[in-house]
Design a protein around this motif. Structure first.
Motif, PDB file in Angstrom:
ATOM      1  N   LEU A 255       0.833  -1.204   0.000  1.00 30.90           N
ATOM      2  CA  LEU A 255       0.000   0.000   0.000  1.00 30.90           C
ATOM      3  C   LEU A 255       0.870   1.257   0.000  1.00 30.90           C
ATOM      4  O   LEU A 255       0.661   2.182  -0.789  1.00 30.90           O
ATOM      5  N   LEU A 256       1.859   1.280   0.884  1.00 31.24           N
ATOM      6  CA  LEU A 256       2.765   2.432   0.944  1.00 31.24           C
ATOM      7  C   LEU A 256       3.536   2.589  -0.358  1.00 31.24           C
ATOM      8  O   LEU A 256       3.727   3.711  -0.845  1.00 31.24           O
ATOM      9  N   ALA A 257       3.972   1.484  -0.936  1.00 31.20           N
ATOM     10  CA  ALA A 257       4.715   1.554  -2.199  1.00 31.20           C
ATOM     11  C   ALA A 257       3.860   2.178  -3.301  1.00 31.20           C
ATOM     12  O   ALA A 257       4.325   3.033  -4.068  1.00 31.20           O
ATOM     13  N   GLU A 258       2.603   1.775  -3.402  1.00 33.77           N
ATOM     14  CA  GLU A 258       1.736   2.306  -4.453  1.00 33.77           C
ATOM     15  C   GLU A 258       1.477   3.799  -4.254  1.00 33.77           C
ATOM     16  O   GLU A 258       1.486   4.579  -5.211  1.00 33.77           O
ATOM     17  N   LEU A 259       1.240   4.204  -3.017  1.00 32.12           N
ATOM     18  CA  LEU A 259       1.027   5.628  -2.750  1.00 32.12           C
ATOM     19  C   LEU A 259       2.270   6.443  -3.087  1.00 32.12           C
ATOM     20  O   LEU A 259       2.176   7.533  -3.674  1.00 32.12           O
ATOM     21  N   ALA A 260       3.428   5.928  -2.716  1.00 30.93           N
ATOM     22  CA  ALA A 260       4.675   6.653  -2.964  1.00 30.93           C
ATOM     23  C   ALA A 260       4.960   6.763  -4.456  1.00 30.93           C
ATOM     24  O   ALA A 260       5.408   7.820  -4.943  1.00 30.93           O
ATOM     25  N   ILE A 261       4.718   5.700  -5.208  1.00 36.39           N
ATOM     26  CA  ILE A 261       4.911   5.743  -6.660  1.00 36.39           C
ATOM     27  C   ILE A 261       3.985   6.784  -7.274  1.00 36.39           C
ATOM     28  O   ILE A 261       4.381   7.576  -8.133  1.00 36.39           O
ATOM     29  N   GLY A 262       2.733   6.798  -6.826  1.00 35.86           N
ATOM     30  CA  GLY A 262       1.769   7.749  -7.364  1.00 35.86           C
ATOM     31  C   GLY A 262       2.146   9.183  -7.068  1.00 35.86           C
ATOM     32  O   GLY A 262       2.107  10.047  -7.961  1.00 35.86           O
ATOM     33  N   ARG A 263       2.543   9.464  -5.816  1.00 37.00           N
ATOM     34  CA  ARG A 263       2.872  10.847  -5.479  1.00 37.00           C
ATOM     35  C   ARG A 263       4.170  11.294  -6.146  1.00 37.00           C
ATOM     36  O   ARG A 263       4.299  12.441  -6.565  1.00 37.00           O
ATOM     37  N   SER A 264       5.124  10.400  -6.264  1.00 32.15           N
ATOM     38  CA  SER A 264       6.387  10.755  -6.900  1.00 32.15           C
ATOM     39  C   SER A 264       6.207  10.999  -8.394  1.00 32.15           C
ATOM     40  O   SER A 264       6.756  11.952  -8.952  1.00 32.15           O
ATOM     41  N   GLY A 265       5.398  10.134  -9.051  1.00 34.61           N
ATOM     42  CA  GLY A 265       5.226  10.249 -10.498  1.00 34.61           C
ATOM     43  C   GLY A 265       4.232  11.304 -10.923  1.00 34.61           C
ATOM     44  O   GLY A 265       4.352  11.883 -11.998  1.00 34.61           O
ATOM     45  N   ARG A 266       3.216  11.568 -10.082  1.00 33.87           N
ATOM     46  CA  ARG A 266       2.174  12.539 -10.423  1.00 33.87           C
ATOM     47  C   ARG A 266       1.573  12.272 -11.794  1.00 33.87           C
ATOM     48  O   ARG A 266       1.214  13.200 -12.525  1.00 33.87           O
ATOM     49  N   GLY A 267       1.452  11.003 -12.148  1.00 37.74           N
ATOM     50  CA  GLY A 267       0.847  10.650 -13.429  1.00 37.74           C
ATOM     51  C   GLY A 267      -0.255   9.639 -13.222  1.00 37.74           C
ATOM     52  O   GLY A 267      -0.631   9.310 -12.097  1.00 37.74           O
TER      53      GLY A 267
END
Length: 454
Positions: free
Chosen positions: A72-84
């Motif tokens: 869950l944390l990994a998916e949130l972090a990928i989303g916030r970092s990529g902003r895509g």
């Protein structure tokens, strides 16, 4: 407990959806809404009943910590970092172009799930209406009633209604639609849960159901139980389907992702816990076996509601609760492909929402028809509905989750910065992503796909 350090401002760059952001509380409620779906209210009680009750619930909590929260944390972090979108977030977060395929999988999967999920959402709306009106309880043959309902045209009407409702919400945007919707309905769901729980635990003979759910008997656990608990810990948090990657892209740079992860996991667990305190006291009070599978909700429980004082009210509230749970998850599922097409084709939000909603309805028609009007629409021994569910839930979801663990654990150079975790917590998280979660997700995939079983 402080999980996070401050994030660098470069994690808040504007993407294709400039200006669309969740508030901190709105994000947590929306993420809880995505995870608190029919899995908590429908699947969790019956798989708990099939696997021994309290001991299985404790095992589920352990699996949630081992597999659910790290991914869950990994998916949130990928989303916030990529902003895509879910399709491009892996690349925008710093991954190689080859990771586009992993992202596209996380756009396809929620679309497939949504095509049959809105069908079940429609069933809950139908049962809420007929329960409040009392017509549900006119005929005590509840199995026959359910068969007649799914065998007619009304499921298509309710499927269309559920498509229109979730489309209307998502079309209003992230803050004005999804966030406002969840800010109202998630607390409302909690109120309904508490009302129904109080009614359930005060029924005559309810104590046996409470004991079944809260007093563990570890002799009931098997290897199969462990695999089922692993799978549900993964699925109940909406992992592997692009939702949390997409929602992560709307998270403010100052929000602690570690704390948000704990909050979402706790919310998912609390709702599942209260659901158990509704289902098991009710079933034991009326002599209903708690391991009846999906029929527990639409066949067994109406019989229980019909026998209790003001049962039509409590039954109606229960199915309203199911409908809310279904719609909060459906809204999250729709946002994933909507954001992708807004990004990829520069569509307006309205155009993306209604084009995809129409596609969802059309693609879902063979599934709903295969359950009733055209039961001969089968491949092997499965209906079209069952095949769509099997492929998306049992194969695509765990593959998507496995790719997230591999990317974040082995290929993502910005993982430490993007997660916002302090050094000690980051090392724990990275260890889980590299050496624990991938193995467990792979076991889930092998089990749900039918390759291994016990």
């Amino acid at each position: 407990m402080n999980f996070s350090k401050s994030n660098d401002s470069n994690l808040n760059q504007d993407g294709p959806n400039k200006g669309e952001r969740f508030s901190q509380a709105g994000f947590i409620l929306a993420a809880i809404g995505s995870s608190v779906g029919l899995g908590n209210m429908w699947k969790f009680p019956y798989i708990t009943g099939e696997n021994g009750g309290a001991a299985f619930f404790l095992l589920f909590i352990v699996c949630l910590l081992l597999i659910g929260l790290p991914v869950l944390l990994a998916e949130l972090a990928i989303g916030r970092s990529g902003r895509g979108s879910a399709a491009t977030a892996f690349i925008k977060a710093g991954g190689q172009k080859g990771w586009l395929a992993a992202g596209l999988l996380q756009v396809l999967t929620p679309f497939i799930i949504l095509s049959f999920y809105v069908i079940i959402a429609g069933w809950t709306l139908q049962y809420a209406v007929t329960s409040f009106s009392g017509t549900l309880y006119n005929n005590p043959d509840y199995a026959g009633q359910f068969g007649d309902f799914v065998g007619g045209y009304m499921p298509i009407v309710w499927q269309l209604i559920s498509v229109l409702v979730k489309g209307w919400i998502v079309a209003k945007g992230v803050s004005n639609g999804i966030e406002k919707f969840n800010k109202v309905l998630i607390p409302a769901m909690l109120v309904l849960l508490i009302i129904l729980m109080v009614r359930a635990v005060t029924l005559p003979g309810a104590g046996a159901g409470v004991s079944f759910f809260l007093n563990p008997d570890f002799s009931q656990l098997t290897t199969e139980s462990a695999l089922v608990a692993l799978g549900h810990a993964f699925f109940s948090l909406s992992l592997g389907m692009g939702i949390l990657v997409t929602y992560g892209s709307y998270v403010d740079k100052n929000q602690s992702l570690g704390a948000a992860t704990i909050a979402v996991g706790a919310g998912d667990l609390i709702y599942a816990f209260i659901a158990g305190l509704i289902i098991f006291p009710t079933t034991f009070s009326f002599g209903i076996a708690p391991d009846q599978g999906p029929s527990l909700i639409f066949i067994a429980l109406p019989a229980a509601f019909s026998a209790m004082p003001l049962g039509f009210v409590f039954g109606g509230l229960f199915f309203v609760l199911l409908a809310i749970a279904a719609l909060t998850s459906a809204v999250s599922l729709l946002e994933v492909p909507v954001k992708y097409f807004m990004e990829r084709l520069s569509w307006s939000r309205s155009r993306a929402v209604w084009t995809i909603s129409l596609a969802v309805f059309i693609v879902g028609l063979p599934s709903v028809l295969s359950l009733g009007l055209f039961p001969e629409w089968t491949i092997g021994s499965k209906s079209v509905f069952d095949w769509m569910d099997f492929v998306a839930s049992n194969i695509l979801l765990p593959i998507g989750g496995l790719l997230v663990t591999i990317f974040a654990g082995y290929f993502w150079k910005k993982a430490a910065e993007a997660s916002g975790l302090r050094a000690g917590w980051f090392r724990v998280w990275l260890f889980m992503l590299r050496y624990v979660a991938p193995i467990l997700v792979l076991l889930v995939l092998l089990h749900t796909s039918g390759i291994i079983h016990f």
